[in-house]
Write a protein that holds these residues in place. Sequence first.
Motif, mmCIF file in Angstrom:
data_model
loop_
_atom_site.group_PDB
_atom_site.id
_atom_site.type_symbol
_atom_site.label_atom_id
_atom_site.label_comp_id
_atom_site.label_asym_id
_atom_site.label_seq_id
_atom_site.Cartn_x
_atom_site.Cartn_y
_atom_site.Cartn_z
ATOM 1 N N TYR A 81 -9.282 3.341 -3.566
ATOM 2 C CA TYR A 81 -8.749 3.186 -4.915
ATOM 3 C C TYR A 81 -9.872 2.900 -5.900
ATOM 4 O O TYR A 81 -11.004 2.652 -5.512
ATOM 5 N N GLY B 201 -6.771 2.370 2.457
ATOM 6 C CA GLY B 201 -6.696 3.159 1.238
ATOM 7 C C GLY B 201 -8.004 3.139 0.477
ATOM 8 O O GLY B 201 -8.856 2.278 0.709
ATOM 9 N N LYS C 193 2.723 2.826 2.154
ATOM 10 C CA LYS C 193 2.632 3.721 3.304
ATOM 11 C C LYS C 193 4.046 3.958 3.837
ATOM 12 O O LYS C 193 4.927 3.104 3.692
ATOM 13 N N LYS D 18 -4.463 -4.947 -5.070
ATOM 14 C CA LYS D 18 -3.707 -4.800 -3.829
ATOM 15 C C LYS D 18 -4.151 -5.831 -2.786
ATOM 16 O O LYS D 18 -3.318 -6.408 -2.094
ATOM 17 N N PHE E 49 0.808 -1.223 0.000
ATOM 18 C CA PHE E 49 0.000 0.000 0.000
ATOM 19 C C PHE E 49 0.842 1.274 0.000
ATOM 20 O O PHE E 49 0.311 2.373 0.066
#
Length: 103
Positions: free
Chosen positions: A70, A68, A47, A78, A45
């Motif tokens: 998206y 997240g 981060k 993901k 992700f």
Amino acid sequence: MAKEQSSIRERQRIDLREPRRYKVTIYNDDFTTMEFVVKILVEVFFKSETEAETLMLQVHHSDKAVVGIYSYDVATSKVHKATSMARDAGYPLRLTVEPEGRD
């Protein structure tokens, strides 16, 4: 007498909308290590280390956290990648994809 050509065109209405967005939620379990969750958040992700640790603690204390938002394809990709990494490491980590705005 010459025929006149009309410069009037018929307009078609095109209804353009922004694509629907989907939130990815990660859930707490008793087996997946905190370090592995941080690794997933950083590698899949994208981060930062600090943000990943903050999200990991939120998951640990609240049982889940949104990691997240998206487009559908990116969200499912993901989740698939993170789930595959977890299964390969022997963890039952669970992530879901839900339409944004649904609680």
